[in-house]
Design a protein around this motif. Structure first.
Motif, PDB file in Angstrom:
ATOM      1  N   PHE A  23       9.258   1.315   8.987  1.00  0.00           N
ATOM      2  CA  PHE A  23       8.886   0.256  10.076  1.00  0.00           C
ATOM      3  C   PHE A  23      10.097  -0.626  10.369  1.00  0.00           C
ATOM      4  O   PHE A  23      10.651  -1.117   9.344  1.00  0.00           O
ATOM      5  CB  PHE A  23       7.825  -0.458   9.590  1.00  0.00           C
ATOM      6  CG  PHE A  23       7.453  -1.441  10.527  1.00  0.00           C
ATOM      7  CD1 PHE A  23       6.704  -0.873  11.857  1.00  0.00           C
ATOM      8  CD2 PHE A  23       7.463  -2.792  10.311  1.00  0.00           C
ATOM      9  CE1 PHE A  23       6.612  -1.748  12.941  1.00  0.00           C
ATOM     10  CE2 PHE A  23       7.160  -3.554  11.464  1.00  0.00           C
ATOM     11  CZ  PHE A  23       6.471  -3.348  12.944  1.00  0.00           C
ATOM     12  N   ALA A  24      10.570  -0.413  11.578  1.00  0.00           N
ATOM     13  CA  ALA A  24      11.757  -1.175  11.797  1.00  0.00           C
ATOM     14  C   ALA A  24      11.795  -2.593  12.199  1.00  0.00           C
ATOM     15  O   ALA A  24      12.848  -3.495  12.125  1.00  0.00           O
ATOM     16  CB  ALA A  24      12.358  -0.474  13.172  1.00  0.00           C
ATOM     17  N   GLY A  25      10.472  -3.349  12.405  1.00  0.00           N
ATOM     18  CA  GLY A  25      10.199  -4.602  12.846  1.00  0.00           C
ATOM     19  C   GLY A  25      10.387  -5.394  11.415  1.00  0.00           C
ATOM     20  O   GLY A  25      10.283  -4.805  10.290  1.00  0.00           O
ATOM     21  N   PRO A  26       9.895  -6.837  11.423  1.00  0.00           N
ATOM     22  CA  PRO A  26       9.728  -7.449  10.200  1.00  0.00           C
ATOM     23  C   PRO A  26       8.285  -7.013   9.713  1.00  0.00           C
ATOM     24  O   PRO A  26       7.480  -6.894  10.592  1.00  0.00           O
ATOM     25  CB  PRO A  26       9.750  -8.754  10.807  1.00  0.00           C
ATOM     26  CG  PRO A  26       9.939  -8.910  12.178  1.00  0.00           C
ATOM     27  CD  PRO A  26      10.032  -7.314  12.642  1.00  0.00           C
ATOM     28  N   THR A  41       5.033   3.887  11.009  1.00  0.00           N
ATOM     29  CA  THR A  41       6.149   4.795  11.701  1.00  0.00           C
ATOM     30  C   THR A  41       6.959   3.544  11.853  1.00  0.00           C
ATOM     31  O   THR A  41       6.892   2.449  11.687  1.00  0.00           O
ATOM     32  CB  THR A  41       5.556   5.546  13.044  1.00  0.00           C
ATOM     33  OG1 THR A  41       5.463   4.409  14.155  1.00  0.00           O
ATOM     34  CG2 THR A  41       4.561   6.385  12.837  1.00  0.00           C
ATOM     35  N   ARG A  42       8.446   4.025  12.706  1.00  0.00           N
ATOM     36  CA  ARG A  42       9.365   2.976  13.119  1.00  0.00           C
ATOM     37  C   ARG A  42       8.818   1.947  13.889  1.00  0.00           C
ATOM     38  O   ARG A  42       9.118   0.887  13.924  1.00  0.00           O
ATOM     39  CB  ARG A  42      10.362   3.788  13.693  1.00  0.00           C
ATOM     40  CG  ARG A  42      11.627   3.581  13.277  1.00  0.00           C
ATOM     41  CD  ARG A  42      12.921   4.236  14.152  1.00  0.00           C
ATOM     42  NE  ARG A  42      12.839   3.765  15.142  1.00  0.00           N
ATOM     43  CZ  ARG A  42      13.828   2.564  15.539  1.00  0.00           C
ATOM     44  NH1 ARG A  42      14.478   2.044  14.590  1.00  0.00           N
ATOM     45  NH2 ARG A  42      13.831   2.086  16.498  1.00  0.00           N
ATOM     46  N   THR A  43       7.737   2.291  14.662  1.00  0.00           N
ATOM     47  CA  THR A  43       7.193   1.223  15.542  1.00  0.00           C
ATOM     48  C   THR A  43       5.856   0.988  15.488  1.00  0.00           C
ATOM     49  O   THR A  43       5.446   0.070  16.445  1.00  0.00           O
ATOM     50  CB  THR A  43       7.316   1.962  17.092  1.00  0.00           C
ATOM     51  OG1 THR A  43       6.953   3.358  17.118  1.00  0.00           O
ATOM     52  CG2 THR A  43       9.031   1.883  17.527  1.00  0.00           C
ATOM     53  N   GLY A  44       5.106   1.473  14.712  1.00  0.00           N
ATOM     54  CA  GLY A  44       3.756   0.989  14.725  1.00  0.00           C
ATOM     55  C   GLY A  44       2.998   1.508  13.417  1.00  0.00           C
ATOM     56  O   GLY A  44       3.526   2.181  12.371  1.00  0.00           O
ATOM     57  N   VAL A  80       3.450  -1.806  17.212  1.00  0.00           N
ATOM     58  CA  VAL A  80       3.528  -3.295  16.804  1.00  0.00           C
ATOM     59  C   VAL A  80       4.787  -3.644  16.611  1.00  0.00           C
ATOM     60  O   VAL A  80       5.813  -2.952  16.353  1.00  0.00           O
ATOM     61  CB  VAL A  80       2.586  -3.769  15.539  1.00  0.00           C
ATOM     62  CG1 VAL A  80       0.958  -3.555  15.737  1.00  0.00           C
ATOM     63  CG2 VAL A  80       2.763  -2.898  14.299  1.00  0.00           C
ATOM     64  N   ASP A  81       4.974  -5.331  16.600  1.00  0.00           N
ATOM     65  CA  ASP A  81       6.359  -5.839  16.532  1.00  0.00           C
ATOM     66  C   ASP A  81       6.654  -6.273  14.893  1.00  0.00           C
ATOM     67  O   ASP A  81       7.502  -6.173  14.164  1.00  0.00           O
ATOM     68  CB  ASP A  81       6.371  -7.116  17.418  1.00  0.00           C
ATOM     69  CG  ASP A  81       6.333  -6.810  18.689  1.00  0.00           C
ATOM     70  OD1 ASP A  81       6.908  -6.041  19.337  1.00  0.00           O
ATOM     71  OD2 ASP A  81       5.423  -7.486  19.355  1.00  0.00           O
ATOM     72  N   VAL A  82       5.394  -6.707  14.377  1.00  0.00           N
ATOM     73  CA  VAL A  82       5.251  -7.070  13.189  1.00  0.00           C
ATOM     74  C   VAL A  82       4.210  -6.560  12.137  1.00  0.00           C
ATOM     75  O   VAL A  82       2.893  -6.294  12.740  1.00  0.00           O
ATOM     76  CB  VAL A  82       5.264  -8.901  13.050  1.00  0.00           C
ATOM     77  CG1 VAL A  82       5.417  -9.298  11.654  1.00  0.00           C
ATOM     78  CG2 VAL A  82       6.306  -9.307  13.907  1.00  0.00           C
ATOM     79  N   ILE A  83       4.386  -6.347  10.843  1.00  0.00           N
ATOM     80  CA  ILE A  83       3.224  -5.954   9.991  1.00  0.00           C
ATOM     81  C   ILE A  83       2.958  -7.040   8.925  1.00  0.00           C
ATOM     82  O   ILE A  83       4.034  -7.256   8.435  1.00  0.00           O
ATOM     83  CB  ILE A  83       3.532  -4.454   9.483  1.00  0.00           C
ATOM     84  CG1 ILE A  83       3.556  -3.543  10.643  1.00  0.00           C
ATOM     85  CG2 ILE A  83       2.259  -4.279   8.457  1.00  0.00           C
ATOM     86  CD1 ILE A  83       3.589  -1.812  10.128  1.00  0.00           C
ATOM     87  N   PRO A  99       0.851  -1.158   0.057  1.00  0.00           N
ATOM     88  CA  PRO A  99       0.045   0.195  -0.072  1.00  0.00           C
ATOM     89  C   PRO A  99       0.989   1.203   0.173  1.00  0.00           C
ATOM     90  O   PRO A  99       2.070   1.260   0.634  1.00  0.00           O
ATOM     91  CB  PRO A  99      -0.576  -0.051   1.351  1.00  0.00           C
ATOM     92  CG  PRO A  99      -0.049  -1.062   2.157  1.00  0.00           C
ATOM     93  CD  PRO A  99       0.744  -1.956   1.389  1.00  0.00           C
ATOM     94  N   ASP A 100       0.268   2.304  -0.562  1.00  0.00           N
ATOM     95  CA  ASP A 100       0.857   3.628  -0.578  1.00  0.00           C
ATOM     96  C   ASP A 100       0.820   4.477   0.659  1.00  0.00           C
ATOM     97  O   ASP A 100      -0.031   5.362   0.834  1.00  0.00           O
ATOM     98  CB  ASP A 100       0.313   4.132  -1.756  1.00  0.00           C
ATOM     99  CG  ASP A 100       0.948   5.486  -2.056  1.00  0.00           C
ATOM    100  OD1 ASP A 100       2.114   5.798  -1.720  1.00  0.00           O
ATOM    101  OD2 ASP A 100       0.556   6.376  -3.058  1.00  0.00           O
ATOM    102  N   ILE A 101       1.325   3.673   1.797  1.00  0.00           N
ATOM    103  CA  ILE A 101       1.107   4.425   3.092  1.00  0.00           C
ATOM    104  C   ILE A 101       2.258   5.137   3.469  1.00  0.00           C
ATOM    105  O   ILE A 101       3.369   4.689   3.316  1.00  0.00           O
ATOM    106  CB  ILE A 101       0.635   3.652   4.074  1.00  0.00           C
ATOM    107  CG1 ILE A 101      -0.603   2.781   3.777  1.00  0.00           C
ATOM    108  CG2 ILE A 101       0.455   4.064   5.438  1.00  0.00           C
ATOM    109  CD1 ILE A 101      -1.284   1.490   4.657  1.00  0.00           C
ATOM    110  N   PRO A 102       2.026   6.553   3.985  1.00  0.00           N
ATOM    111  CA  PRO A 102       3.251   7.188   4.135  1.00  0.00           C
ATOM    112  C   PRO A 102       4.040   6.658   5.290  1.00  0.00           C
ATOM    113  O   PRO A 102       3.586   6.158   6.309  1.00  0.00           O
ATOM    114  CB  PRO A 102       2.687   8.707   4.689  1.00  0.00           C
ATOM    115  CG  PRO A 102       1.337   8.580   4.060  1.00  0.00           C
ATOM    116  CD  PRO A 102       0.906   7.207   3.917  1.00  0.00           C
ATOM    117  N   GLY A 103       5.311   6.506   5.220  1.00  0.00           N
ATOM    118  CA  GLY A 103       6.238   6.251   6.223  1.00  0.00           C
ATOM    119  C   GLY A 103       6.346   4.538   6.052  1.00  0.00           C
ATOM    120  O   GLY A 103       7.103   3.911   7.165  1.00  0.00           O
ATOM    121  N   LEU A 104       5.670   3.702   5.278  1.00  0.00           N
ATOM    122  CA  LEU A 104       5.900   2.218   5.129  1.00  0.00           C
ATOM    123  C   LEU A 104       7.127   1.819   5.275  1.00  0.00           C
ATOM    124  O   LEU A 104       7.384   0.700   5.942  1.00  0.00           O
ATOM    125  CB  LEU A 104       5.114   1.804   3.972  1.00  0.00           C
ATOM    126  CG  LEU A 104       4.909   0.503   3.799  1.00  0.00           C
ATOM    127  CD1 LEU A 104       3.739   0.193   3.152  1.00  0.00           C
ATOM    128  CD2 LEU A 104       6.185  -0.100   2.617  1.00  0.00           C
TER     129      LEU A 104
END
Ligand code: NAP
Length: 654
Positions: free
Chosen positions: A302-305, A480-483, A494-497, A294-299
């Motif tokens: 995200f720092a997790g898996p 974001t980096r974290t969720g 979240v941990d995973v997306i 998806p074209d979501i800003p900040g995709l």
């Protein structure tokens, strides 16, 4: 419908064994029977058309109900009749009656689907029944007989369901070909989609090649490993594996107007490129192949898996994790129930709720009794296929057709569509009666058929009710980096997306670069509106053939394998035309293509998916329905039986 030995080619039909079991065992197995196809099968077996009693005829309006809505008394009567017939058949030495004449077969078929005046369907249905493994769609010609000494080389792109089929038919016709496959095995979508819970949502008796049936499917709706194995076995049995170059991607194809041939550039997984000449190119790359992120800003921050459903990362352990899933389409609804028990917390971001089609046996194994019937009652398996074919295809097309006088068209598009909506809404209401919050969030506000209806056996709603699952608004503001930041601005750590966000379905043939006559690039030529004639040929691109091309997808759950079988026959017909006329290439006439597409567009606007403004992958960003075939399955079959030479310009004497 008698099967000449010469066309019986399938290694997949399980032999029908003679019945030796005592009456009581037969009676027990009949308890499990899918009843609507049973009397037609017995009439076919015995030649006794008096079995087709009007008072036991399935009601086509109730075809989606268990046992087609037959009452308990009707069911008991059918079982009793079946027991008597099978006992007589056993005691008579298990000798089937002679194959019925066409007029009798027509009566049997009409009874089987509760229809009338189905003469036009007779030859199609005989093909689809593929009685005892016959193969009526095999090419009836061989290149060395039609055009001795002529060489013709075809490149097939992709070794999924369509590519395997194309290769098989080319081999039968004695046409030289090479298949290029980017993966290291056959299977296409069934190789790539390994997400938990992945299974077909069309019953396997229908979702399988007509000429490569099996009676012994373990599930009504088989799981991904079962399907992958089926396609592997097909590739082996058809003897095409050594004609496939694995781990090799077709990068581009360029038409040479002087040579009337394609130059096909391929690249191996090691990066080595090679150019080959081909007289024709068949694209069998599938539509649902390239994941859509998806074209979501900040995709990307995200720092997790994170991964897409079609690229499942099995190395990521979800145990106890806070997992976000974006999307609630067919894929997500299959994998969310599987991962929910494992995750610590599961956040489901839903933008548009799917309609759920109640399917009680969705995850069930085929019962012992039903399997026994498939394996002992000649033609029962085939009539079951026919029953599925009808009730999930042309038999339900009218429920998604727009009635111009029906207003408003926001929630339903006709009286029949409204009845379907009420049925589906009733199911959801019953499932979520104890959770008004979920009921409100899960109730679709668009007509059934405007998006794909997702099958459910109660697992989806049960999953949403779990303590560790939260259903959230899918209009995501940012990642974001974290969720994930939701529509109200609240951030969920979240941990995973996991992206269950579908595929770049409108980018047909991407990322292959295809250059046609006059140096035209196919994707530029299509722009936002991919089109083809019968989904197969494109003006300006001679001897380029698409399988699962524009407007060959189906919404009311017929089998896409049917479209590929029709398409491959048509393509082989085009090659035969070239062989017989001594011409080198054919190109569809623009006026024929345009007129056809105008008809398709007009008809698509008359269907729930074209009329509704709900978003779906059936439409391009511009709202053009690029995916769906709006007419009957019969019409596609009729139009693809053989090419009409008048539809084409033939190029270049040999
Ligand atoms: P899909 O039907 O396109 O569903 C994508 C989901 O992601 C939708 O819920 C969509 O919401 C959501 N989404 C997309 N972009 C988003 C964004 N920017 N923000 C929030 N949500 C977003 O994809 P799919 O589930 O992979 O299925 C695709 C097709 O594959 C199916 O229709 C079916 O033909 C086939 N399939 C078949 C099977 C089977 O036979 N077993 C299984 C899986 C898939 P919206 O609805 O609001 O767009």
């Amino acid at each position: 419908m008698r099967v000449p030995d010469s066309v019986t080619s399938s290694p997949f039909v399980t032999e029908v064994a003679p019945i030796t079991e005592p009456d009581e065992v037969i009676r027990r197995h009949l308890e499990d029977a899918e009843l609507p196809p049973l009397l037609p099968a017995l009439a076919y077996l015995t030649g006794d058309l008096s079995l087709l009693r009007d008072d036991l005829r399935p009601d086509p309006m109730l075809a989606a109900m268990p046992q087609a809505g037959l009452t308990a008394e009707q069911q008991a009567e059918i079982r009793q009749i079946a027991l008597e017939v099978l006992v007589r058949y056993r005691d008579g030495g298990c000798e089937p009656a002679p194959v019925p004449a066409d007029e009798d077969l027509l009566r049997i078929m009409e009874f089987a689907v509760g229809g009338a005046e189905m003469e036009a369907y007779l030859p199609l249905l005989e093909e689809e029944l593929a009685y005892r493994g016959e193969d009526r769609r095999a090419p009836g010609w061989r290149l060395d007989e039609v055009a001795p000494g002529r060489t013709f080389r075809v490149v097939v792109v992709g070794a999924g369901m369509s590519g395997i089929l194309a290769a098989h038919r080319l081999q039968q016709a004695g046409v030289a070909f090479t298949v290029f496959e980017k993966n290291d095995d056959v299977g296409g979508t069934w190789l790539e989609n390994t997400y938990p819970g992945c299974r077909v949502d069309n019953p396997n008796h229908n979702y399988s090649y007509a000429f490569a049936q099996r009676h012994d499917w373990p599930y009504h709706f088989s799981t991904q490993p079962v399907l992958l194995e089926y396609f592997r076995r097909c590739a082996d049995a058809f003897g095409i594996r050594d004609r496939i170059r694995f781990r090799t991607e077709v990068v581009s194809a360029e038409w040479s107007e002087s040579d009337l041939r394609w130059s096909v550039r391929v690249r191996t997984a090691d990066g080595v490129e090679e150019v080959l000449e081909a007289d024709a190119v068949i694209s069998a790359v599938g539509q649902l192949n390239r994941p859509n992120l998806p074209d979501i800003p900040g995709l990307e921050t995200f720092a997790g898996p994170s991964f897409h459903s079609a690229r499942w990362d099995h190395a990521v352990d979800l145990t106890g994790k806070r997992v976000a899933v974006i999307g609630t389409g067919a894929s997500a609804v299959q994998f969310i129930p599987e991962i929910a028990p494992q995750a610590g917390e599961l956040l489901v971001f839903q933008r548009t709720p799917p309609w759920l089609g109640p399917t009680p046996d969705y995850h069930d194994e085929v019962s012992e009794g039903q399997r026994w019937l498939y394996g002992h009652v000649p033609s029962y398996s085939e009539f079951n296929r026919f029953w599925i074919f009808w009730r999930m295809g042309d038999g339900v097309l009218e429920t998604v057709r727009v009635d111009p006088d029906w207003e408003p068209k926001t929630q339903s598009v006709s009286q029949m569509n409204e009845m379907a909506r009420a049925l589906l809404a009733g199911y959801l209401t019953a499932e979520l009666a104890d959770r008004p919050d979920l009921l409100e969030a899960c109730m679709p506000h668009y007509p059934p058929g405007a998006k794909r209806i997702v099958r459910d056996n109660g697992v989806w709603t049960r999953t949403l009710k779990r303590d560790n699952v939260r259903l959230l608004d899918g209009r995501i503001r940012a990642i974001t980096r974290t969720g994930i930041v939701d529509a109200r601005g609240e951030e969920h750590a979240v941990d995973v997306i996991i992206y269950g966000t579908g595929f770049q379905a409108s980018r047909f043939l991407a990322p292959m670069q295809v250059t046609g006559r006059g140096g035209i690039d196919l994707h530029e030529h299509w722009g936002a509106e991919p089109r083809a004639y019968l989904g197969i040929t494109v003006p300006g691109f001679p001897n380029l053939f698409c399988l699962y091309g524009p407007n060959t997808n189906i919404v009311v759950n017929g089998s896409i394998i049917y479209f590929s079988e029709c398409g491959v026959r048509y393509i082989l017909g085009c090659l035969e035309l070239l062989a017989r006329t001594g011409q080198r290439a054919l190109e569809v006439r623009k006026d024929v293509h345009d007129e056809f597409n105008e008809r398709v567009d007009a008809e698509n606007r008359q269907m729930a998916w074209g009329c509704s403004d709900v978003n779906s992958w059936y439409k391009t960003a511009h709202g053009h329905v690029a995916q769906n075939w709006p007419f009957t399955l019969l019409e596609y079959w009729q139009r693809t039986l053989r090419p009409d030479p008048d539809d084409y310009e033939l190029l270049g004497d040999r």
